[in-house]
Design a protein around this motif. Structure first.
Motif, short mmCIF file in Angstrom:
data_model
loop_
_atom_site.label_atom_id
_atom_site.label_comp_id
_atom_site.label_asym_id
_atom_site.label_seq_id
_atom_site.Cartn_x
_atom_site.Cartn_y
_atom_site.Cartn_z
N ILE A 13 38.12 6.55 95.97
CA ILE A 13 39.37 8.40 96.39
C ILE A 13 39.71 8.03 97.48
N PRO A 14 40.84 7.17 97.53
CA PRO A 14 42.14 7.83 98.66
C PRO A 14 42.59 9.02 99.26
N MET A 15 42.44 9.98 98.42
CA MET A 15 43.09 11.23 99.10
C MET A 15 41.49 11.93 100.19
N PHE A 16 40.44 11.58 99.20
CA PHE A 16 39.21 12.08 100.25
C PHE A 16 39.09 11.01 101.23
N ARG A 17 39.41 9.92 101.06
CA ARG A 17 39.84 9.26 102.75
C ARG A 17 40.12 9.71 103.80
N LEU A 18 41.11 10.21 103.19
CA LEU A 18 42.59 10.56 103.96
C LEU A 18 42.09 12.36 104.35
N LEU A 19 41.66 12.90 103.35
CA LEU A 19 41.18 14.37 103.92
C LEU A 19 40.03 13.91 105.42
N LEU A 20 39.73 13.31 105.02
CA LEU A 20 38.08 13.37 106.48
C LEU A 20 38.62 12.48 107.51
N LYS A 21 39.71 11.86 106.99
CA LYS A 21 39.81 11.21 107.98
C LYS A 21 41.19 11.65 108.77
N GLN A 22 42.32 13.13 108.67
CA GLN A 22 42.47 14.45 109.04
C GLN A 22 41.56 14.75 110.17
N LEU A 23 40.32 15.16 109.85
CA LEU A 23 39.32 15.90 110.32
C LEU A 23 38.63 14.81 111.81
N VAL A 24 39.21 14.28 111.64
CA VAL A 24 38.76 13.58 112.79
C VAL A 24 39.29 13.80 113.23
N THR A 25 40.64 13.27 112.97
CA THR A 25 42.18 12.97 114.20
C THR A 25 42.42 14.44 115.03
N MET A 26 42.60 14.27 115.86
CA MET A 26 42.28 15.31 116.95
C MET A 26 43.80 15.78 116.87
N GLU A 27 44.45 16.11 116.41
CA GLU A 27 45.89 16.64 115.63
C GLU A 27 45.96 17.59 114.97
N VAL A 28 46.63 18.63 115.28
CA VAL A 28 47.29 20.44 114.61
C VAL A 28 47.62 20.15 112.97
N ILE A 29 46.14 20.13 112.19
CA ILE A 29 46.91 19.94 110.33
C ILE A 29 48.02 21.64 110.33
N GLN A 30 48.43 21.24 109.57
CA GLN A 30 49.46 21.77 108.63
C GLN A 30 48.47 22.52 107.66
N TRP A 31 48.27 23.85 107.37
CA TRP A 31 47.34 24.70 106.20
C TRP A 31 48.18 24.30 105.06
N THR A 32 49.14 24.96 105.48
CA THR A 32 50.16 25.16 103.95
C THR A 32 50.33 23.37 102.94
N SER A 33 50.80 22.50 104.10
CA SER A 33 50.74 21.27 103.20
C SER A 33 49.85 20.74 102.91
N LEU A 34 48.49 20.41 103.78
CA LEU A 34 46.92 20.52 103.85
C LEU A 34 47.15 21.68 102.11
N TRP A 35 46.98 22.37 101.77
CA TRP A 35 46.19 23.17 100.58
C TRP A 35 47.20 22.95 99.81
N GLU A 36 48.53 22.55 99.53
CA GLU A 36 49.61 22.29 98.50
C GLU A 36 49.08 20.87 97.81
N ALA A 37 48.94 19.45 98.73
CA ALA A 37 47.94 18.49 98.92
C ALA A 37 46.92 18.16 97.41
N TYR A 38 46.18 19.56 98.12
CA TYR A 38 44.53 19.27 97.93
C TYR A 38 44.19 20.39 96.91
N LYS A 39 45.07 20.94 96.61
CA LYS A 39 44.54 21.73 95.91
C LYS A 39 44.67 22.41 94.86
N ASP A 40 44.71 20.86 93.15
CA ASP A 40 44.66 20.15 92.38
C ASP A 40 43.33 20.19 92.43
#
Length: 442
Positions: free
Chosen positions: A288-315
């Motif tokens: 399930i690569p989408m969820f791997r990417l989500l967790l990877k983003q939470l571990v990486t010390m970088e600012v996450i853009q909420w709007t683009s993240l929500w668009e990608a994961y809303k469905d």
């Protein structure tokens, strides 16, 4: 005529039972008692059966073995009763006979469970829950472990159904999660002399691993009510580790999706961080690569853009409603945004010691008021150390030092300075000596 024949047959058997009982003949008394019960059943005389059970149990000096045999025999007829009223009457009669008798406590627990099931089918959940709570099966030495667990889980389920969450938690604590990790084959020891003989669990009782799944599904319901996302995640992780679930992709993919979502919804703390990293190492996550990417983003010390993240994961978020385990809850989308903001604040605090509030709000894509609100909440929950200088509009992420720390750092700095001076003097002295030696040679 048949009724008279039945009464006559019972009368003669009662005389036989009396002789056997007074003579102390266990086998003979048991046979006579069982024969009386069987006669009533074969004649379909349910009222007489109830009367005879009460009568036999109250006879002077009645043998324990005879009462046990009678209750066990009569329990076989519960499912043969013609209607629900007769069934309830028979269960209540047997329940009254076995009340307070330690040698038929297991039979009484099974009777109560049957009665509670009938009450639940009639829609009387509160009555069913009260009935089940009368019995404390954890004190029954002769009851099989799986049957005890199944009984307590039934008590927990009924409490959750009637929305009595406090009692559900108290009852769930009677089961230690470690009990599900025990190897049933290793536990089968030969009973020592004087030990209670543990009965075999009935055929309808689930296996230990099935009970483990039921237990964690009930705990998910309890923690979900309290919005305790981390505990919900840990419960899903325990289900995920069951061999039958791990071996079937149709079962583990929905569970792993839930683990990822609840990890993302959990507030940042050491336990969440540890679970996040261990989940990322799971090879199945590549399915399930989408969820791997989500967790990877939470571990990486970088600012996450909420709007683009929500668009990608809303469905994906909406899809959870159709998955086993149901939707993530009404508050989940709001909490997800909160967690992303918290992550971004932690990232900024890692890279900056001081930052203007205006720039901070720009990085978080929030208004000044919202930025201040979220930052204040995190400081109150001790997730990070920060101070806001409102007139200057500056946020400082440095922890305040006490006088001892300042003195110690000053002393250390002074020590380093003197050390550098000494080294410099040594180097100068060395250079002078080398220079003098070179002049003498010339």
């Amino acid at each position: 005529m048949e009724h008279k024949n039945l009464d006559a047959a019972i009368e003669s058997l009662l005389n036989v039972e009396k002789q056997m009982r007074l003579a102390g003949d266990v086998a003979g008394t048991k046979k006579a008692v069982i024969d009386i019960v069987q006669l009533c059943y074969e004649a379909c005389a349910w009222k007489t059966l109830n009367d005879q059970i009460v009568l036999l149990s109250k006879r002077r000096g009645q043998l324990k073995q005879a009462v046990t045999a009678m209750v066990q025999q009569a329990m076989q007829y519960i499912d043969e009763t013609p209607d629900i009223e007769t069934r309830v009457e028979l269960i209540k009669t047997l329940n009254n006979v076995s009340a307070g008798k330690i040698y038929v406590e297991i039979e009484r627990a099974r009777l109560i469970k049957k009665l509670a099931k009938i009450k639940e089918e009639q829609g009387l959940i509160a009555e069913a829950a009260d009935l089940m709570q009368e019995i404390a099966v954890e004190t029954f030495g002769a009851m099989a472990k799986t049957e005890k667990i199944a009984f307590i889980l039934e008590q927990v389920r009924l409490c959750l159904d009637r929305k009595d969450y406090v009692r559900a938690q108290i009852l769930s604590r009677k089961i230690s999660p470690r009990v599900f990790d025990a190897d049933p084959l290793k536990e089968k020891k030969k009973p020592k002399e004087g030990d209670n003989v543990v009965e075999e669990a009935p055929a309808d009782i689930p296996s230990l691993l099935e009970l483990k799944r039921i237990y964690y599904e009930l705990m998910i319901r309890y923690y979900f009510h309290h919005n305790d996302y981390l505990e919900v995640c840990r419960s899903y992780k325990a289900i995920y580790d069951i061999p039958s679930v791990k071996g079937d992709p149709a079962q583990w993919i929905p569970v792993l999706r839930k683990i990822c979502w609840y990890l993302a919804l959990s507030p940042h703390d050491p336990m969440q961080s540890s679970l996040l990293n261990s989940t990322l190492e799971d090879k199945n996550l590549s399915e399930i690569p989408m969820f791997r990417l989500l967790l990877k983003q939470l571990v990486t010390m970088e600012v996450i853009q909420w709007t683009s993240l929500w668009e990608a994961y809303k469905d994906e978020f909406e899809c959870e409603k159709d998955m086993p385990g149901g939707s993530l809850g009404e508050k989940a989308a709001e909490d997800f945004r909160e967690r992303i903001i918290e992550h971004n604040i932690l990232v900024v605090s890692k890279y900056y010691l001081r930052i203007t509030l205006k720039r901070f709000a720009e990085l978080l894509c929030l208004s000044l008021q919202e930025t201040e609100k979220h930052l204040s909440e995190m400081v109150v929950s001790k997730s990070l150390v920060a101070k806001i200088d409102r007139p200057a509009g500056i946020v400082c992420f440095q922890a305040p030092k006490d006088s001892n720390d300042i003195l110690n750092s000053w002393a250390m700095n002074l020590e380093k300075l003197l050390d550098l001076v000494e080294k410099s003097c040594h180097q100068i002295h060395k250079e002078t000596m080398v220079h003098k030696a070179a002049l003498k040679v010339q």
